[in-house]
Motif scaffolding. Structure first.
Motif, PDB file in Angstrom:
ATOM      1  N   ASP A  14       4.011  -3.863  -3.059  1.00 50.62           N
ATOM      2  CA  ASP A  14       3.120  -4.020  -1.906  1.00 50.62           C
ATOM      3  C   ASP A  14       2.195  -2.815  -1.851  1.00 50.62           C
ATOM      4  OD1 ASP A  14       1.840  -4.485   0.495  1.00 50.62           O
ATOM      5  OD2 ASP A  14       3.660  -5.113   1.546  1.00 50.62           O
ATOM      6  N   ARG A  15       1.145  -2.879  -2.617  1.00 46.17           N
ATOM      7  CA  ARG A  15       0.203  -1.784  -2.711  1.00 46.17           C
ATOM      8  C   ARG A  15      -0.481  -1.515  -1.377  1.00 46.17           C
ATOM      9  NH1 ARG A  15      -5.272  -0.832  -1.552  1.00 46.17           N
ATOM     10  NH2 ARG A  15      -5.932   0.991  -2.749  1.00 46.17           N
ATOM     11  N   ASP A  16      -0.871  -2.560  -0.654  1.00 50.24           N
ATOM     12  CA  ASP A  16      -1.595  -2.380   0.606  1.00 50.24           C
ATOM     13  C   ASP A  16      -0.740  -1.686   1.658  1.00 50.24           C
ATOM     14  OD1 ASP A  16      -3.808  -3.507  -0.518  1.00 50.24           O
ATOM     15  OD2 ASP A  16      -3.766  -5.357   0.658  1.00 50.24           O
ATOM     16  N   ALA A  17       0.542  -2.019   1.721  1.00 52.59           N
ATOM     17  CA  ALA A  17       1.428  -1.369   2.693  1.00 52.59           C
ATOM     18  C   ALA A  17       1.558   0.120   2.378  1.00 52.59           C
ATOM     19  CB  ALA A  17       2.802  -2.032   2.685  1.00 52.59           C
ATOM     20  N   ALA A  18       1.677   0.444   1.090  1.00 50.86           N
ATOM     21  CA  ALA A  18       1.777   1.854   0.701  1.00 50.86           C
ATOM     22  C   ALA A  18       0.497   2.604   1.037  1.00 50.86           C
ATOM     23  CB  ALA A  18       2.081   1.948  -0.792  1.00 50.86           C
TER      24      ALA A  18
END
Length: 216
Positions: A14-18
């Protein structure tokens, strides 16, 4: 050899959450409005916004209050330092490998960032290889990057599956090569009319499970 080509950002991890977490910490650390989180995320466009343009926009907005080095650090390492691999994804990759699938990550981006994510999450021990667009000089959906991924493990593309969250980069790329694909919906509806995925799944673990269970 059964070949499974997997996208990295917002598919395996989950790139966006990171990135959202990294930006929130950045704003708090520098005494900037928390409400700017939405602005930075919009400018980032899920990682598809050019890094140079995002850096320039942030410098224009925060230049007097934030050192350029802090902005560079956020964009270079913020995601890699926070991204995690879900246990369900780890188990799904283990099952795929046990079933005879050769798993290769195919990702757009810069080598330093993408390889840091792969190693920090332990994906380097769960897949047999990876290709990054910067290294091969081609970006998804260009067919050459998928061919490079297959060549990395000495496998033919015939019979391969592609799993990814991007209709354009992943699913259109698979369609152009006549490959089967699973679109990771992340809660979205399919809107493209000229091509479609073979299957849609709500997360990557389910997507991998579908491929493993499908006839070869």
């Amino acid at each position: 050899m059964a070949l499974l080509l997997l996208d990295l950002d917002n598919t395996l991890v989950d790139r966006d959450a990171a990135f959202r977490d990294a930006v929130a910490d950045f704003l708090a650390e520098h005494g900037l409005p928390a409400s700017d989180l939405g602005w930075v995320m919009a400018m980032d466009v899920g990682g598809y916004g050019p890094r140079r343009e995002l850096a320039a926009a942030m410098t224009d907005r925060y230049g007097g209050a934030v050192p350029d080095s802090a902005i560079r650090s956020l964009l270079d390492t913020g995601v890699a330092d926070r991204v995690v691999l879900a246990h369900s994804t780890r188990r799904a990759l283990d099952r795929a490998r046990a079933a005879g699938w050769t798993c290769v990550v195919v990702t757009n981006g810069r080598v330093v960032q993408q390889e840091a994510k792969i190693r920090n999450t332990g994906l380097d021990r769960l897949v047999q290889g990876w290709v990054v667009s910067e290294a091969v000089g081609r970006r998804k959906p260009e067919p050459e990057i998928f061919r490079a991924a297959a060549a990395t493990v000495g496998a033919p593309l015939t019979g391969a599956w592609v799993i990814g969250d991007s209709p354009h980069a992943d699913i259109a790329g698979a369609a152009s090569l006549g490959l089967r694909s699973v679109w990771v919906t992340n809660g979205r509806d399919w809107v493209e009319g000229s091509y479609r995925p073979t299957h849609a799944a709500h997360d990557v673990a389910s997507a991998i499970g579908h491929v493993v269970a499908a006839p070869r």
